[in-house]
Design an enzyme around this catalytic site. Sequence first.
Site, PDB file in Angstrom:
ATOM      1  N   LYS A   4       0.947  -1.173   0.224  1.00  0.00           N
ATOM      2  CA  LYS A   4       0.149   0.083  -0.023  1.00  0.00           C
ATOM      3  C   LYS A   4       0.974   1.259  -0.011  1.00  0.00           C
ATOM      4  CE  LYS A   4      -4.037   1.777   2.553  1.00  0.00           C
ATOM      5  NZ  LYS A   4      -5.007   1.891   1.263  1.00  0.00           N
TER       6      LYS A   4
HETATM    7  N1  PMP Z   1      -8.046  -2.155  -2.528  1.00  0.00           N
HETATM    8  C1  PMP Z   1      -7.518  -0.970  -2.562  1.00  0.00           C
HETATM    9  C2  PMP Z   1      -6.844  -0.442  -3.762  1.00  0.00           C
HETATM   10  C3  PMP Z   1      -7.628  -0.002  -1.243  1.00  0.00           C
HETATM   11  O1  PMP Z   1      -7.050   1.038  -1.653  1.00  0.00           O
HETATM   12  C4  PMP Z   1      -8.065  -0.561  -0.374  1.00  0.00           C
HETATM   13  C5  PMP Z   1      -8.357   0.298   0.875  1.00  0.00           C
HETATM   14  N2  PMP Z   1      -7.039   0.275   1.807  1.00  0.00           N
HETATM   15  C6  PMP Z   1      -8.628  -1.813  -0.150  1.00  0.00           C
HETATM   16  C7  PMP Z   1      -8.583  -2.777  -1.500  1.00  0.00           C
HETATM   17  C8  PMP Z   1      -9.454  -2.298   0.970  1.00  0.00           C
HETATM   18  O2  PMP Z   1      -8.527  -2.537   1.914  1.00  0.00           O
HETATM   19  P1  PMP Z   1      -8.735  -2.542   3.529  1.00  0.00           P
HETATM   20  O3  PMP Z   1     -10.091  -3.329   3.572  1.00  0.00           O
HETATM   21  O4  PMP Z   1      -7.529  -3.113   4.196  1.00  0.00           O
HETATM   22  O5  PMP Z   1      -8.990  -1.079   3.573  1.00  0.00           O
END
Ligand code: PMP
Length: 308
Positions: A160
């Site tokens: 991320k």
């Molecule tokens: N995919 C992307 C590209 C994201 O930015 C997010 C948000 N963080 C998610 C999926 C979902 O991840 P999470 O449930 O950990 O927030």
Amino acid sequence: MAKIGETPYIWKDGAFIPWKDANVHVLSHSVQFGSAVFEGIRCYATPKGPAIFRLREHLRRMLNSCKIYRMPVPYSIDELVEANRELVRKNGIEACYLRPMVIRGYGAAGMVPFDSPIEVYLPCWPWGAYLGADALEKGVDACVASWNRVAPNTIPAIAKIAGNYLSGQLIKMEALQNGFDEAIALGPDGMVSEGSGQNVFVVDGGVLYTPPIDGTLLPGITRSSVLAIAEDLGLKHVVQPLAREVLYTCDELFVCGTASEITPVRSVDRLPVGDGKVGPVTRALQTRFLDIVNGRAEDTHGWLTFVR
Ligand code: PMP
């Protein structure tokens, strides 16, 4: 669109600094080259005070993102857990969004990052429903993006990091320009990947499906929570590749993520999903999720970190 609302303090490298002092130089490596690792975490107002949802799992993902990009972080998960708890306490806030960031600062002249210092910032601010107040209740209208997600072994999708969000920006802007609320992107092989900032689930014939961690999508913490809740509810769930057309023929569809929580999708490319209303499986998963995070149901998985 949501604008950031200021809070008094941001944690920076072990100390609290005033919000307005959390600045970086325009030539910081992260600004020039997209090398800012970050997380997005929600803190909920529960009857037992503010509680941060799956804080450790988010921090673990953050440190893994840093590992991939060879960014040594001088803090342990335990230290970062305590710093985030103190951040929410010190800012005197009940419900908020936390945005830990590990950046490469000012120093390196070019792309090779090693002459730039690693800096850790922990901000938080109030943030409501990401896709609008009605989205959780009534669902949103989505399209399939014309942009594909990144291919495996190009830019790591598991990390991320700011640069990855150029993809999400293109996908989301296109959706908004064309009058949709959100977009679902396909991977380079034409199979369903993820939304601009959410993972995707479909329900078909009473079975829950989501695509695998295939190098095109972020392994969402909400995604893993949905799979755990499905298990708790005795719902059959399968992780497998999904063809685009399944989005048009499935009974129910939803996207999930920290900001979006569990948001039903009521249409894709102007075709109604099922009968166009929020389906029973989506509602059951959403209700259970919201009950846990808001402290209304027992936290059997130990997902909440209380701030006080
Ligand atoms: N995919 C992307 C590209 C994201 O930015 C997010 C948000 N963080 C998610 C999926 C979902 O991840 P999470 O449930 O950990 O927030």
